[in-house]
Design a protein around this motif. Structure first.
Motif, PDB file in Angstrom:
ATOM      1  N   GLN A  15      -3.122   8.066 -14.934  1.00 10.46           N
ATOM      2  CA  GLN A  15      -3.796   8.761 -13.842  1.00 10.46           C
ATOM      3  C   GLN A  15      -5.017   9.508 -14.371  1.00 10.46           C
ATOM      4  O   GLN A  15      -6.083   9.484 -13.746  1.00 10.46           O
ATOM      5  N   GLU A  19      -8.896   8.944 -13.255  1.00  6.25           N
ATOM      6  CA  GLU A  19      -9.730  10.032 -12.746  1.00  6.25           C
ATOM      7  C   GLU A  19     -11.038  10.141 -13.523  1.00  6.25           C
ATOM      8  O   GLU A  19     -12.076  10.468 -12.946  1.00  6.25           O
ATOM      9  N   ARG A  22     -13.328   7.619 -11.986  1.00  7.19           N
ATOM     10  CA  ARG A  22     -13.305   7.659 -10.526  1.00  7.19           C
ATOM     11  C   ARG A  22     -14.630   7.230  -9.893  1.00  7.19           C
ATOM     12  O   ARG A  22     -14.653   6.460  -8.935  1.00  7.19           O
ATOM     13  N   CYS A  38      -0.357  -1.886  -4.324  1.00  6.99           N
ATOM     14  CA  CYS A  38       0.603  -0.907  -3.797  1.00  6.99           C
ATOM     15  C   CYS A  38       1.639  -1.588  -2.907  1.00  6.99           C
ATOM     16  O   CYS A  38       2.829  -1.254  -2.970  1.00  6.99           O
ATOM     17  N   LEU A  59       1.475   8.873  -1.362  1.00  5.18           N
ATOM     18  CA  LEU A  59       0.888   8.838  -2.704  1.00  5.18           C
ATOM     19  C   LEU A  59      -0.529   8.266  -2.679  1.00  5.18           C
ATOM     20  O   LEU A  59      -1.415   8.753  -3.376  1.00  5.18           O
ATOM     21  N   ASN A  63      -3.894  10.347  -3.917  1.00  9.44           N
ATOM     22  CA  ASN A  63      -4.354   9.934  -5.235  1.00  9.44           C
ATOM     23  C   ASN A  63      -5.842  10.254  -5.358  1.00  9.44           C
ATOM     24  O   ASN A  63      -6.643   9.842  -4.521  1.00  9.44           O
ATOM     25  N   GLU A  64      -6.209  10.997  -6.394  1.00 13.62           N
ATOM     26  CA  GLU A  64      -7.596  11.449  -6.558  1.00 13.62           C
ATOM     27  C   GLU A  64      -8.595  10.297  -6.623  1.00 13.62           C
ATOM     28  O   GLU A  64      -9.689  10.390  -6.084  1.00 13.62           O
ATOM     29  N   ILE A 116      -3.056   1.752 -11.231  1.00 18.85           N
ATOM     30  CA  ILE A 116      -2.645   2.291  -9.919  1.00 18.85           C
ATOM     31  C   ILE A 116      -1.224   1.822  -9.610  1.00 18.85           C
ATOM     32  O   ILE A 116      -0.388   2.603  -9.159  1.00 18.85           O
ATOM     33  N   VAL A 119       1.226   3.775 -11.754  1.00 16.31           N
ATOM     34  CA  VAL A 119       1.323   5.170 -11.290  1.00 16.31           C
ATOM     35  C   VAL A 119       2.159   5.242 -10.014  1.00 16.31           C
ATOM     36  O   VAL A 119       3.052   6.085  -9.886  1.00 16.31           O
ATOM     37  N   ILE A 120       1.899   4.349  -9.068  1.00 19.63           N
ATOM     38  CA  ILE A 120       2.648   4.347  -7.806  1.00 19.63           C
ATOM     39  C   ILE A 120       4.114   4.001  -8.059  1.00 19.63           C
ATOM     40  O   ILE A 120       5.018   4.653  -7.536  1.00 19.63           O
ATOM     41  N   ALA A 123       6.041   6.925  -9.737  1.00 19.88           N
ATOM     42  CA  ALA A 123       5.996   8.233  -9.085  1.00 19.88           C
ATOM     43  C   ALA A 123       7.378   8.742  -8.686  1.00 19.88           C
ATOM     44  O   ALA A 123       7.584   9.949  -8.572  1.00 19.88           O
TER      45      ALA A 123
END
Length: 151
Positions: A15, A19, A22, A38, A59, A63-64, A116, A119-120, A123
């Motif tokens: 993550q 970022e 980004r 996802c 989520l 997510n940033e 991604i 991370v998902i 989580a």
């Protein structure tokens, strides 16, 4: 407990890497591939549980990196892709993998899509075998070595 700590640390590291990049992750192909990823992770175990659907939607919205895109747009893409997988698992998965493959020639975006997904998937504190298999399959579609992501 060691596995949980390693998973949590890996997800946090990924993550943070996302970022840092980004501002480079603003394209429509990245957006669409991320939502397909996802959806694949959400349906990895062969079911589309309403509670998991809501959790992943939350989520995504928080997510940033994904905040580069309108939340309602992301939600619609995620729901459409997930509905397609639920309606016809094989065709829906194939379509999602095709969408993801659209970033194959963009290494930064391809790696970010995999990150991604991890991370998902992680989580909830678990990165189960079905989720790992989906992420490995995505790595294959993107010509990325799974070991790069500790898979």
């Amino acid at each position: 407990m060691a596995l949980w700590n390693r998973l949590k640390e890996s997800a946090q590291t990924m993550q943070a890497q996302l970022e840092e990049r980004r501002n480079e992750l603003r394209g429509g192909a990245f957006r669409d591939a991320s939502m397909a990823m996802c959806a694949l992770v959400t349906a990895a175990d062969g079911t589309v549980d309403p509670a998991e659907r809501r959790r992943v939607a939350y989520l995504i919205a928080n997510n940033e990196v994904l905040k580069n895109f309108p939340a309602d747009e992301l939600h619609g893409l995620f729901e459409d892709r997930l509905d397609a997988i639920a309606a016809d698992r094989e065709r829906g998965r194939a379509d999602a993998l095709r969408e993801i493959a659209g970033v194959r020639r963009k290494p930064l975006e391809a790696r970010a899509v995999v990150q991604i997904g991890i991370v998902i998937a992680g989580a909830d504190g678990r990165f189960d075998l079905a989720e790992r298999a989906v992420v490995r399959e995505v790595c294959q579609a993107l010509d990325l070595p799974p070991h790069e992501f500790d898979l």
